[in-house]
Scaffold this motif. Structure first.
Motif, PDB file in Angstrom:
ATOM      1  N   GLU A 469       0.823  -1.208   0.000  1.00  0.00           N
ATOM      2  CA  GLU A 469       0.000   0.000   0.000  1.00  0.00           C
ATOM      3  C   GLU A 469       0.860   1.264   0.000  1.00  0.00           C
ATOM      4  OE1 GLU A 469      -3.057   0.578  -0.465  1.00  0.00           O
ATOM      5  OE2 GLU A 469      -3.807  -1.457  -0.455  1.00  0.00           O
ATOM      6  N   THR A 473       0.405   3.835  -2.844  1.00  0.00           N
ATOM      7  CA  THR A 473      -0.061   5.173  -2.451  1.00  0.00           C
ATOM      8  C   THR A 473       0.904   6.237  -2.932  1.00  0.00           C
ATOM      9  OG1 THR A 473      -1.119   4.255  -0.493  1.00  0.00           O
ATOM     10  CG2 THR A 473      -0.743   6.622  -0.506  1.00  0.00           C
ATOM     11  N   LYS A 493      -1.473  -5.840  -6.144  1.00  0.00           N
ATOM     12  CA  LYS A 493      -2.598  -5.516  -5.249  1.00  0.00           C
ATOM     13  C   LYS A 493      -3.735  -6.520  -5.423  1.00  0.00           C
ATOM     14  CE  LYS A 493      -5.414  -1.729  -3.555  1.00  0.00           C
ATOM     15  NZ  LYS A 493      -5.707  -0.299  -3.567  1.00  0.00           N
TER      16      LYS A 493
END
Length: 513
Positions: A469, A473, A493
Protein backbone atom coordinates in the motif's frame (compact mmCIF):
# COMPACT_ATOMS: atom_id res chain seq x y z
CA UNK A 1 35.83 1.64 -27.70
CA UNK A 2 36.89 0.88 -31.27
CA UNK A 3 35.37 3.59 -33.53
CA UNK A 4 34.54 1.12 -36.31
CA UNK A 5 32.80 -1.23 -33.87
CA UNK A 6 30.91 1.65 -32.24
CA UNK A 7 29.48 2.67 -35.63
CA UNK A 8 28.75 -0.93 -36.58
CA UNK A 9 26.81 -1.50 -33.34
CA UNK A 10 24.32 1.19 -34.38
CA UNK A 11 23.26 -0.88 -37.42
CA UNK A 12 20.40 -3.37 -37.40
CA UNK A 13 21.02 -6.97 -38.53
CA UNK A 14 19.50 -6.12 -41.92
CA UNK A 15 21.80 -3.11 -42.28
CA UNK A 16 24.84 -5.23 -41.37
CA UNK A 17 23.96 -7.72 -44.11
CA UNK A 18 23.50 -4.85 -46.57
CA UNK A 19 26.87 -3.39 -45.52
CA UNK A 20 28.57 -6.76 -46.06
CA UNK A 21 27.17 -6.92 -49.59
CA UNK A 22 28.11 -3.27 -50.17
CA UNK A 23 31.75 -3.85 -49.17
CA UNK A 24 32.16 -6.62 -51.74
CA UNK A 25 30.13 -4.89 -54.46
CA UNK A 26 33.12 -4.28 -56.73
CA UNK A 27 35.28 -7.35 -56.32
CA UNK A 28 34.10 -10.71 -55.06
CA UNK A 29 37.12 -12.73 -54.05
CA UNK A 30 38.20 -14.93 -51.20
CA UNK A 31 40.31 -13.89 -48.21
CA UNK A 32 39.50 -10.19 -48.35
CA UNK A 33 41.03 -8.47 -45.35
CA UNK A 34 38.37 -5.73 -45.18
CA UNK A 35 35.60 -8.33 -44.96
CA UNK A 36 37.63 -10.29 -42.42
CA UNK A 37 37.99 -7.15 -40.28
CA UNK A 38 34.25 -6.46 -40.64
CA UNK A 39 33.41 -9.97 -39.46
CA UNK A 40 35.80 -9.72 -36.50
CA UNK A 41 34.11 -6.48 -35.43
CA UNK A 42 30.73 -8.23 -35.44
CA UNK A 43 31.81 -11.05 -33.13
CA UNK A 44 30.63 -11.05 -29.51
CA UNK A 45 34.26 -10.98 -28.37
CA UNK A 46 35.50 -7.39 -28.28
CA UNK A 47 39.07 -7.33 -29.63
CA UNK A 48 41.51 -4.51 -28.95
CA UNK A 49 43.78 -3.08 -31.65
CA UNK A 50 46.67 -5.43 -30.90
CA UNK A 51 44.43 -8.51 -31.00
CA UNK A 52 42.90 -7.44 -34.31
CA UNK A 53 46.39 -6.92 -35.76
CA UNK A 54 47.43 -10.47 -34.79
CA UNK A 55 44.18 -11.95 -36.15
CA UNK A 56 44.58 -10.20 -39.50
CA UNK A 57 48.36 -10.34 -39.94
CA UNK A 58 49.55 -13.24 -37.73
CA UNK A 59 52.92 -13.66 -39.44
CA UNK A 60 54.01 -10.12 -40.34
CA UNK A 61 52.07 -8.09 -37.75
CA UNK A 62 52.15 -5.31 -40.34
CA UNK A 63 50.86 -2.19 -38.56
CA UNK A 64 51.02 -0.04 -41.70
CA UNK A 65 48.84 -2.49 -43.63
CA UNK A 66 46.48 -2.82 -40.65
CA UNK A 67 45.87 0.94 -40.34
CA UNK A 68 45.47 1.25 -44.13
CA UNK A 69 42.88 -1.54 -43.91
CA UNK A 70 40.99 0.29 -41.15
CA UNK A 71 40.93 3.48 -43.25
CA UNK A 72 39.60 1.50 -46.22
CA UNK A 73 36.83 -0.04 -44.14
CA UNK A 74 35.93 3.36 -42.66
CA UNK A 75 35.59 4.71 -46.22
CA UNK A 76 33.21 1.83 -46.98
CA UNK A 77 31.20 2.89 -43.88
CA UNK A 78 31.12 6.51 -45.06
CA UNK A 79 29.99 5.54 -48.58
CA UNK A 80 27.38 3.10 -47.25
CA UNK A 81 25.89 5.63 -44.79
CA UNK A 82 25.91 8.39 -47.42
CA UNK A 83 24.09 6.17 -49.91
CA UNK A 84 21.61 4.93 -47.28
CA UNK A 85 20.76 8.46 -46.18
CA UNK A 86 20.48 9.74 -49.74
CA UNK A 87 17.78 7.12 -50.45
CA UNK A 88 16.02 7.48 -47.08
CA UNK A 89 12.89 9.55 -47.72
CA UNK A 90 12.34 10.02 -43.96
CA UNK A 91 15.36 12.36 -43.85
CA UNK A 92 14.21 15.87 -44.71
CA UNK A 93 15.57 17.30 -47.93
CA UNK A 94 17.22 14.17 -49.37
CA UNK A 95 15.01 14.10 -52.48
CA UNK A 96 15.49 17.84 -53.03
CA UNK A 97 19.28 17.56 -52.67
CA UNK A 98 19.27 14.79 -55.27
CA UNK A 99 17.32 16.94 -57.75
CA UNK A 100 19.61 19.91 -57.03
CA UNK A 101 22.69 17.77 -57.73
CA UNK A 102 21.11 16.61 -60.98
CA UNK A 103 20.44 20.24 -61.98
CA UNK A 104 24.11 21.13 -61.27
CA UNK A 105 25.21 18.32 -63.56
CA UNK A 106 22.76 19.24 -66.34
CA UNK A 107 24.00 22.86 -66.36
CA UNK A 108 27.60 21.63 -66.54
CA UNK A 109 26.85 19.50 -69.63
CA UNK A 110 24.80 22.29 -71.24
CA UNK A 111 21.42 20.54 -71.07
CA UNK A 112 19.91 23.83 -69.92
CA UNK A 113 16.27 23.22 -70.77
CA UNK A 114 16.18 20.02 -68.71
CA UNK A 115 18.26 21.66 -65.94
CA UNK A 116 15.71 24.49 -65.50
CA UNK A 117 12.85 21.98 -65.46
CA UNK A 118 14.39 20.04 -62.55
CA UNK A 119 15.55 23.17 -60.75
CA UNK A 120 11.95 24.41 -60.77
CA UNK A 121 10.84 21.05 -59.37
CA UNK A 122 13.44 21.33 -56.57
CA UNK A 123 12.27 24.89 -55.83
CA UNK A 124 8.62 23.83 -55.51
CA UNK A 125 9.45 20.90 -53.22
CA UNK A 126 11.81 22.96 -51.07
CA UNK A 127 9.25 25.75 -50.63
CA UNK A 128 6.43 23.30 -49.84
CA UNK A 129 8.59 21.57 -47.19
CA UNK A 130 10.07 24.80 -45.75
CA UNK A 131 13.63 23.84 -46.74
CA UNK A 132 14.76 27.46 -46.89
CA UNK A 133 18.50 26.81 -46.71
CA UNK A 134 18.18 24.48 -49.68
CA UNK A 135 16.13 27.16 -51.43
CA UNK A 136 19.10 29.51 -50.99
CA UNK A 137 21.28 27.04 -52.89
CA UNK A 138 18.59 26.65 -55.56
CA UNK A 139 18.27 30.42 -56.11
CA UNK A 140 22.05 30.90 -56.13
CA UNK A 141 22.37 28.21 -58.82
CA UNK A 142 19.52 29.82 -60.77
CA UNK A 143 21.09 33.30 -60.58
CA UNK A 144 24.42 31.90 -61.77
CA UNK A 145 22.76 30.55 -64.93
CA UNK A 146 20.45 33.42 -65.95
CA UNK A 147 22.35 33.92 -69.22
CA UNK A 148 20.47 30.89 -70.51
CA UNK A 149 17.60 31.39 -72.97
CA UNK A 150 15.45 29.18 -70.72
CA UNK A 151 16.06 31.24 -67.58
CA UNK A 152 13.26 33.18 -65.83
CA UNK A 153 13.50 36.93 -65.24
CA UNK A 154 16.66 37.89 -63.30
CA UNK A 155 14.96 40.55 -61.15
CA UNK A 156 12.20 38.13 -60.17
CA UNK A 157 14.77 35.51 -59.19
CA UNK A 158 16.64 38.06 -57.11
CA UNK A 159 13.41 39.12 -55.38
CA UNK A 160 12.59 35.49 -54.54
CA UNK A 161 16.12 34.92 -53.26
CA UNK A 162 15.96 37.99 -50.97
CA UNK A 163 12.50 37.04 -49.71
CA UNK A 164 13.71 33.52 -49.01
CA UNK A 165 16.69 34.93 -47.08
CA UNK A 166 14.22 36.31 -44.49
CA UNK A 167 12.66 32.86 -44.06
CA UNK A 168 16.10 31.22 -43.82
CA UNK A 169 17.07 33.66 -41.03
CA UNK A 170 13.82 32.84 -39.21
CA UNK A 171 14.72 29.16 -39.54
CA UNK A 172 18.13 29.84 -38.05
CA UNK A 173 16.63 31.74 -35.10
CA UNK A 174 14.16 28.90 -34.58
CA UNK A 175 17.03 26.40 -34.54
CA UNK A 176 18.83 28.45 -31.85
CA UNK A 177 15.55 28.68 -29.90
CA UNK A 178 15.25 24.86 -30.06
CA UNK A 179 18.80 24.48 -28.70
CA UNK A 180 18.14 26.97 -25.86
CA UNK A 181 14.90 25.21 -24.94
CA UNK A 182 16.65 21.82 -24.84
CA UNK A 183 19.40 23.27 -22.65
CA UNK A 184 16.98 24.96 -20.22
CA UNK A 185 14.84 21.84 -19.89
CA UNK A 186 17.93 19.67 -19.30
CA UNK A 187 19.15 22.14 -16.64
CA UNK A 188 15.74 22.10 -14.93
CA UNK A 189 15.85 18.30 -14.91
CA UNK A 190 19.35 18.21 -13.38
CA UNK A 191 18.43 20.70 -10.65
CA UNK A 192 15.01 19.20 -9.97
CA UNK A 193 13.15 22.42 -10.83
CA UNK A 194 9.46 22.50 -11.66
CA UNK A 195 9.06 23.17 -15.37
CA UNK A 196 7.05 26.32 -16.18
CA UNK A 197 6.57 25.62 -19.90
CA UNK A 198 4.55 28.73 -20.65
CA UNK A 199 7.12 31.06 -19.08
CA UNK A 200 10.12 29.33 -20.69
CA UNK A 201 8.53 29.26 -24.14
CA UNK A 202 7.34 32.88 -24.09
CA UNK A 203 10.77 34.11 -22.98
CA UNK A 204 12.52 32.26 -25.78
CA UNK A 205 10.03 33.36 -28.45
CA UNK A 206 10.31 36.98 -27.37
CA UNK A 207 14.09 36.96 -27.10
CA UNK A 208 14.53 35.50 -30.58
CA UNK A 209 11.74 37.49 -32.23
CA UNK A 210 9.66 34.40 -33.01
CA UNK A 211 6.33 35.29 -31.36
CA UNK A 212 4.71 36.24 -34.67
CA UNK A 213 6.62 33.64 -36.66
CA UNK A 214 5.07 30.70 -34.76
CA UNK A 215 1.59 31.95 -35.68
CA UNK A 216 2.53 31.90 -39.37
CA UNK A 217 4.60 28.71 -39.40
CA UNK A 218 3.11 25.75 -37.48
CA UNK A 219 6.27 23.68 -38.00
CA UNK A 220 8.29 25.98 -35.71
CA UNK A 221 5.64 25.78 -32.99
CA UNK A 222 5.46 22.01 -33.37
CA UNK A 223 9.25 21.56 -33.14
CA UNK A 224 9.40 23.58 -29.91
CA UNK A 225 6.48 21.64 -28.42
CA UNK A 226 8.11 18.33 -29.41
CA UNK A 227 11.24 19.28 -27.48
CA UNK A 228 9.15 20.25 -24.45
CA UNK A 229 7.19 16.98 -24.72
CA UNK A 230 10.40 14.93 -24.72
CA UNK A 231 11.33 16.55 -21.41
CA UNK A 232 7.85 15.78 -20.07
CA UNK A 233 8.11 12.10 -21.05
CA UNK A 234 11.59 11.84 -19.52
CA UNK A 235 10.40 13.31 -16.19
CA UNK A 236 6.87 11.85 -16.42
CA UNK A 237 5.40 15.30 -15.65
CA UNK A 238 2.34 14.80 -17.85
CA UNK A 239 -0.09 16.74 -15.66
CA UNK A 240 1.89 19.99 -15.70
CA UNK A 241 2.08 19.90 -19.51
CA UNK A 242 -1.59 19.33 -20.24
CA UNK A 243 -3.01 22.87 -20.01
CA UNK A 244 0.01 24.25 -21.89
CA UNK A 245 -0.46 21.80 -24.76
CA UNK A 246 -4.23 22.43 -24.92
CA UNK A 247 -3.56 26.17 -25.19
CA UNK A 248 -1.08 25.67 -28.01
CA UNK A 249 -3.46 23.40 -29.91
CA UNK A 250 -6.21 26.03 -29.66
CA UNK A 251 -3.78 28.70 -30.84
CA UNK A 252 -2.80 26.52 -33.80
CA UNK A 253 -6.46 26.18 -34.83
CA UNK A 254 -6.88 29.96 -34.58
CA UNK A 255 -3.72 30.56 -36.64
CA UNK A 256 -4.92 28.09 -39.29
CA UNK A 257 -8.07 30.16 -39.81
CA UNK A 258 -6.03 33.15 -41.00
CA UNK A 259 -3.03 31.33 -42.47
CA UNK A 260 -2.25 31.70 -46.17
CA UNK A 261 -0.46 28.35 -46.21
CA UNK A 262 -2.11 25.51 -48.12
CA UNK A 263 -4.52 23.30 -46.21
CA UNK A 264 -2.45 20.08 -46.46
CA UNK A 265 0.53 21.85 -44.86
CA UNK A 266 -1.63 23.02 -41.94
CA UNK A 267 -3.38 19.67 -41.52
CA UNK A 268 -0.12 17.77 -41.09
CA UNK A 269 0.86 19.84 -38.06
CA UNK A 270 -2.69 19.84 -36.74
CA UNK A 271 -2.66 16.03 -36.83
CA UNK A 272 0.77 15.97 -35.15
CA UNK A 273 -0.38 18.20 -32.28
CA UNK A 274 -3.71 16.40 -32.03
CA UNK A 275 -1.94 13.08 -31.57
CA UNK A 276 0.40 14.64 -29.01
CA UNK A 277 -2.58 15.94 -27.03
CA UNK A 278 -4.53 12.67 -27.23
CA UNK A 279 -1.46 10.76 -26.03
CA UNK A 280 -0.98 13.16 -23.11
CA UNK A 281 -4.62 12.76 -22.05
CA UNK A 282 -4.18 8.99 -22.13
CA UNK A 283 -1.11 9.30 -19.90
CA UNK A 284 -3.18 11.47 -17.54
CA UNK A 285 -5.83 8.73 -17.47
CA UNK A 286 -8.47 10.82 -19.23
CA UNK A 287 -9.31 7.94 -21.54
CA UNK A 288 -12.69 9.04 -22.88
CA UNK A 289 -11.41 12.53 -23.61
CA UNK A 290 -8.39 11.06 -25.37
CA UNK A 291 -10.72 8.90 -27.49
CA UNK A 292 -12.74 12.00 -28.35
CA UNK A 293 -9.63 13.74 -29.71
CA UNK A 294 -8.74 10.55 -31.61
CA UNK A 295 -12.16 10.66 -33.28
CA UNK A 296 -11.36 14.19 -34.45
CA UNK A 297 -7.98 12.89 -35.58
CA UNK A 298 -9.61 10.07 -37.58
CA UNK A 299 -12.11 12.45 -39.21
CA UNK A 300 -9.26 14.65 -40.49
CA UNK A 301 -7.30 11.62 -41.62
CA UNK A 302 -10.22 10.22 -43.61
CA UNK A 303 -11.18 13.58 -45.13
CA UNK A 304 -7.63 14.30 -46.37
CA UNK A 305 -7.98 12.30 -49.58
CA UNK A 306 -5.15 14.17 -51.34
CA UNK A 307 -2.57 13.15 -48.73
CA UNK A 308 -4.29 10.04 -47.37
CA UNK A 309 -1.44 7.67 -48.27
CA UNK A 310 1.35 9.76 -46.76
CA UNK A 311 -0.76 10.59 -43.69
CA UNK A 312 -1.56 6.91 -43.19
CA UNK A 313 2.14 6.03 -43.32
CA UNK A 314 2.99 8.81 -40.86
CA UNK A 315 0.15 8.46 -38.36
CA UNK A 316 -1.93 5.31 -38.73
CA UNK A 317 0.16 2.98 -36.56
CA UNK A 318 0.52 5.55 -33.74
CA UNK A 319 -3.20 6.34 -33.92
CA UNK A 320 -4.18 2.64 -33.74
CA UNK A 321 -1.84 1.85 -30.85
CA UNK A 322 -3.12 4.81 -28.85
CA UNK A 323 -6.77 4.04 -29.57
CA UNK A 324 -6.25 0.41 -28.48
CA UNK A 325 -4.52 1.57 -25.28
CA UNK A 326 -7.50 3.79 -24.40
CA UNK A 327 -10.00 1.03 -25.21
CA UNK A 328 -8.16 -1.35 -22.89
CA UNK A 329 -8.79 1.08 -20.01
CA UNK A 330 -12.45 1.58 -20.89
CA UNK A 331 -13.50 -2.08 -20.63
CA UNK A 332 -13.08 -2.69 -24.37
CA UNK A 333 -10.20 -5.18 -24.31
CA UNK A 334 -11.57 -7.33 -27.14
CA UNK A 335 -11.80 -4.28 -29.43
CA UNK A 336 -8.25 -3.31 -28.47
CA UNK A 337 -6.97 -6.80 -29.36
CA UNK A 338 -8.90 -6.84 -32.64
CA UNK A 339 -7.47 -3.43 -33.61
CA UNK A 340 -3.87 -4.53 -33.03
CA UNK A 341 -4.25 -7.94 -34.67
CA UNK A 342 -5.69 -6.24 -37.77
CA UNK A 343 -2.85 -3.74 -37.70
CA UNK A 344 -0.32 -6.58 -37.93
CA UNK A 345 -2.31 -8.56 -40.52
CA UNK A 346 -3.50 -5.83 -42.90
CA UNK A 347 -1.12 -2.90 -42.45
CA UNK A 348 2.26 -4.46 -41.61
CA UNK A 349 3.83 -2.91 -44.73
CA UNK A 350 3.53 0.60 -43.24
CA UNK A 351 4.78 -0.38 -39.78
CA UNK A 352 8.28 0.43 -38.56
CA UNK A 353 10.22 -2.08 -36.45
CA UNK A 354 9.32 0.00 -33.37
CA UNK A 355 5.63 -0.15 -34.28
CA UNK A 356 5.73 -3.94 -34.66
CA UNK A 357 7.50 -4.42 -31.32
CA UNK A 358 5.10 -2.06 -29.49
CA UNK A 359 2.10 -3.78 -31.07
CA UNK A 360 3.33 -7.22 -29.96
CA UNK A 361 4.05 -6.08 -26.41
CA UNK A 362 0.66 -4.35 -26.06
CA UNK A 363 -1.06 -7.50 -27.33
CA UNK A 364 0.74 -9.50 -24.62
CA UNK A 365 -0.57 -7.04 -22.03
CA UNK A 366 -4.18 -7.09 -23.31
CA UNK A 367 -4.30 -10.91 -23.40
CA UNK A 368 -2.84 -10.91 -19.89
CA UNK A 369 -5.65 -8.59 -18.76
CA UNK A 370 -8.11 -11.25 -19.94
CA UNK A 371 -6.27 -13.97 -17.97
CA UNK A 372 -5.45 -15.63 -21.29
CA UNK A 373 -1.89 -16.38 -20.21
CA UNK A 374 -1.13 -19.02 -22.85
CA UNK A 375 -2.12 -16.66 -25.65
CA UNK A 376 -0.07 -13.87 -24.09
CA UNK A 377 2.94 -16.17 -23.86
CA UNK A 378 2.54 -17.24 -27.49
CA UNK A 379 2.64 -13.59 -28.64
CA UNK A 380 5.70 -13.01 -26.45
CA UNK A 381 7.49 -15.97 -28.02
CA UNK A 382 6.73 -14.58 -31.50
CA UNK A 383 8.95 -11.51 -30.99
CA UNK A 384 11.71 -13.09 -33.08
CA UNK A 385 14.57 -10.90 -31.79
CA UNK A 386 17.12 -11.15 -28.99
CA UNK A 387 16.77 -8.79 -26.02
CA UNK A 388 20.16 -7.27 -26.89
CA UNK A 389 18.89 -6.36 -30.35
CA UNK A 390 15.60 -5.06 -28.92
CA UNK A 391 17.43 -2.86 -26.39
CA UNK A 392 19.36 -1.17 -29.22
CA UNK A 393 16.10 -0.46 -31.05
CA UNK A 394 13.78 0.42 -28.16
CA UNK A 395 15.94 1.38 -25.18
CA UNK A 396 16.50 0.00 -21.68
CA UNK A 397 13.18 1.11 -20.18
CA UNK A 398 11.26 -0.74 -22.88
CA UNK A 399 13.19 -3.96 -22.21
CA UNK A 400 12.56 -3.62 -18.45
CA UNK A 401 8.83 -3.33 -19.15
CA UNK A 402 8.96 -6.40 -21.42
CA UNK A 403 10.80 -8.43 -18.78
CA UNK A 404 8.35 -7.35 -16.07
CA UNK A 405 5.41 -8.53 -18.18
CA UNK A 406 7.28 -11.75 -18.92
CA UNK A 407 7.99 -12.28 -15.21
CA UNK A 408 4.39 -11.95 -13.98
CA UNK A 409 3.22 -14.00 -16.97
CA UNK A 410 5.60 -16.85 -16.12
CA UNK A 411 4.42 -16.71 -12.51
CA UNK A 412 0.80 -17.06 -13.63
CA UNK A 413 1.89 -20.03 -15.78
CA UNK A 414 3.29 -21.63 -12.57
CA UNK A 415 6.93 -21.17 -13.69
CA UNK A 416 7.92 -19.54 -10.40
CA UNK A 417 11.69 -20.06 -10.73
CA UNK A 418 11.76 -18.47 -14.20
CA UNK A 419 9.69 -15.53 -12.93
CA UNK A 420 12.10 -14.85 -10.05
CA UNK A 421 15.16 -15.18 -12.28
CA UNK A 422 13.77 -12.52 -14.60
CA UNK A 423 13.26 -10.11 -11.67
CA UNK A 424 16.82 -10.78 -10.48
CA UNK A 425 18.09 -10.17 -14.02
CA UNK A 426 16.33 -6.79 -14.17
CA UNK A 427 17.83 -5.71 -10.83
CA UNK A 428 21.31 -6.81 -11.82
CA UNK A 429 21.48 -5.65 -15.45
CA UNK A 430 19.65 -2.35 -15.02
CA UNK A 431 20.82 -1.33 -11.55
CA UNK A 432 22.10 2.05 -12.82
CA UNK A 433 18.78 2.79 -14.56
CA UNK A 434 16.77 1.87 -11.46
CA UNK A 435 18.99 4.15 -9.39
CA UNK A 436 17.88 7.25 -11.31
CA UNK A 437 15.40 9.62 -9.64
CA UNK A 438 12.71 8.92 -12.26
CA UNK A 439 12.70 5.27 -11.19
CA UNK A 440 13.03 5.73 -7.42
CA UNK A 441 9.80 3.81 -6.85
CA UNK A 442 10.71 0.89 -9.11
CA UNK A 443 13.31 -0.82 -6.97
CA UNK A 444 11.10 -1.13 -3.83
CA UNK A 445 8.36 -2.51 -6.05
CA UNK A 446 10.70 -5.09 -7.61
CA UNK A 447 11.73 -6.18 -4.11
CA UNK A 448 8.06 -6.66 -3.18
CA UNK A 449 7.42 -8.54 -6.39
CA UNK A 450 10.37 -10.84 -5.73
CA UNK A 451 9.26 -11.38 -2.11
CA UNK A 452 5.74 -12.31 -3.18
CA UNK A 453 6.97 -14.73 -5.86
CA UNK A 454 9.27 -16.43 -3.33
CA UNK A 455 6.75 -16.50 -0.46
CA UNK A 456 3.23 -16.26 -1.94
CA UNK A 457 1.67 -17.07 1.45
CA UNK A 458 2.83 -13.70 2.80
CA UNK A 459 0.51 -11.85 0.45
CA UNK A 460 -2.29 -11.71 3.02
CA UNK A 461 -0.11 -10.75 5.96
CA UNK A 462 -0.55 -7.23 7.32
CA UNK A 463 3.13 -6.20 7.14
CA UNK A 464 3.32 -7.15 3.46
CA UNK A 465 0.02 -5.41 2.82
CA UNK A 466 1.34 -2.21 4.42
CA UNK A 467 4.48 -2.28 2.27
CA UNK A 468 2.47 -2.74 -0.92
CA UNK A 469 0.00 0.00 0.00
CA UNK A 470 2.89 2.36 0.77
CA UNK A 471 4.40 1.84 -2.68
CA UNK A 472 1.04 2.12 -4.46
CA UNK A 473 -0.06 5.17 -2.45
CA UNK A 474 3.20 6.92 -3.32
CA UNK A 475 2.59 6.18 -6.99
CA UNK A 476 -0.98 7.41 -6.88
CA UNK A 477 -0.15 10.70 -5.19
CA UNK A 478 3.07 11.44 -7.10
CA UNK A 479 3.08 13.80 -10.07
CA UNK A 480 5.60 11.40 -11.60
CA UNK A 481 3.20 8.49 -11.37
CA UNK A 482 3.20 6.48 -14.56
CA UNK A 483 0.25 4.61 -16.01
CA UNK A 484 2.42 1.71 -17.21
CA UNK A 485 3.88 1.27 -13.73
CA UNK A 486 0.34 1.32 -12.33
CA UNK A 487 -0.44 -1.80 -14.37
CA UNK A 488 2.15 -3.77 -12.38
CA UNK A 489 1.12 -2.33 -9.01
CA UNK A 490 -2.42 -3.43 -9.81
CA UNK A 491 -1.31 -7.03 -10.35
CA UNK A 492 0.36 -7.21 -6.95
CA UNK A 493 -2.60 -5.52 -5.25
CA UNK A 494 -5.02 -7.96 -6.89
CA UNK A 495 -3.05 -10.86 -5.39
CA UNK A 496 -3.04 -9.20 -2.00
CA UNK A 497 -6.82 -8.66 -2.08
CA UNK A 498 -7.56 -11.90 -3.96
CA UNK A 499 -9.49 -10.00 -6.61
CA UNK A 500 -9.62 -10.00 -10.40
CA UNK A 501 -6.57 -8.25 -11.86
CA UNK A 502 -8.39 -6.26 -14.56
CA UNK A 503 -11.01 -4.94 -12.12
CA UNK A 504 -8.23 -3.85 -9.75
CA UNK A 505 -6.36 -2.15 -12.60
CA UNK A 506 -9.41 -0.15 -13.71
CA UNK A 507 -10.18 0.83 -10.13
CA UNK A 508 -6.64 2.14 -9.61
CA UNK A 509 -6.59 4.02 -12.92
CA UNK A 510 -9.95 5.69 -12.29
CA UNK A 511 -9.13 6.40 -8.64
CA UNK A 512 -6.31 8.73 -9.74
CA UNK A 513 -8.86 10.94 -11.45
Amino acid sequence: MDNLRAILDTFSEEEKKALHAFVQRQKIRKNRKDLQLLELLQEETVYNGKELLIQLYPKTKNKVAYHALRRRLMQHFIDFITLSRSTDQTIEGTDIMGILSLSHYLFEVNLESIAWKYLKKAENQARENEQYHLLNSIYNLALANTNSEFAPNFDELLRLRNQNKIFAEQEERAHIANCILKNQLAEAKREGKVLDFDKIMNQILEEWDLTKVVTERPRIRFNLLSIARNAVVAKKEYYSFESFLRLNYDELLKDMMISEKNQSYNQYYRLSLLYMLAHLLYRNKKFNESLSYLEEFQDILESSSKNSKSYKTSFYSKFTLLKAANLAFTEERDKAIELLENLLKKNKSILSTNDVLNTHLNLVFYHFQKDDFKKANKVLLDFGHSDTWVEKKMGKEWVVRKWLIESVLQFELKNDDIARKIIAKIKQKYASLLGQSNYQNSKPFLNLLEEYMRYPQRVTQSDFSEKVEKVITFAESSQQEDLQEMAFYAWLKSKMERRNYYETLLELANKVN
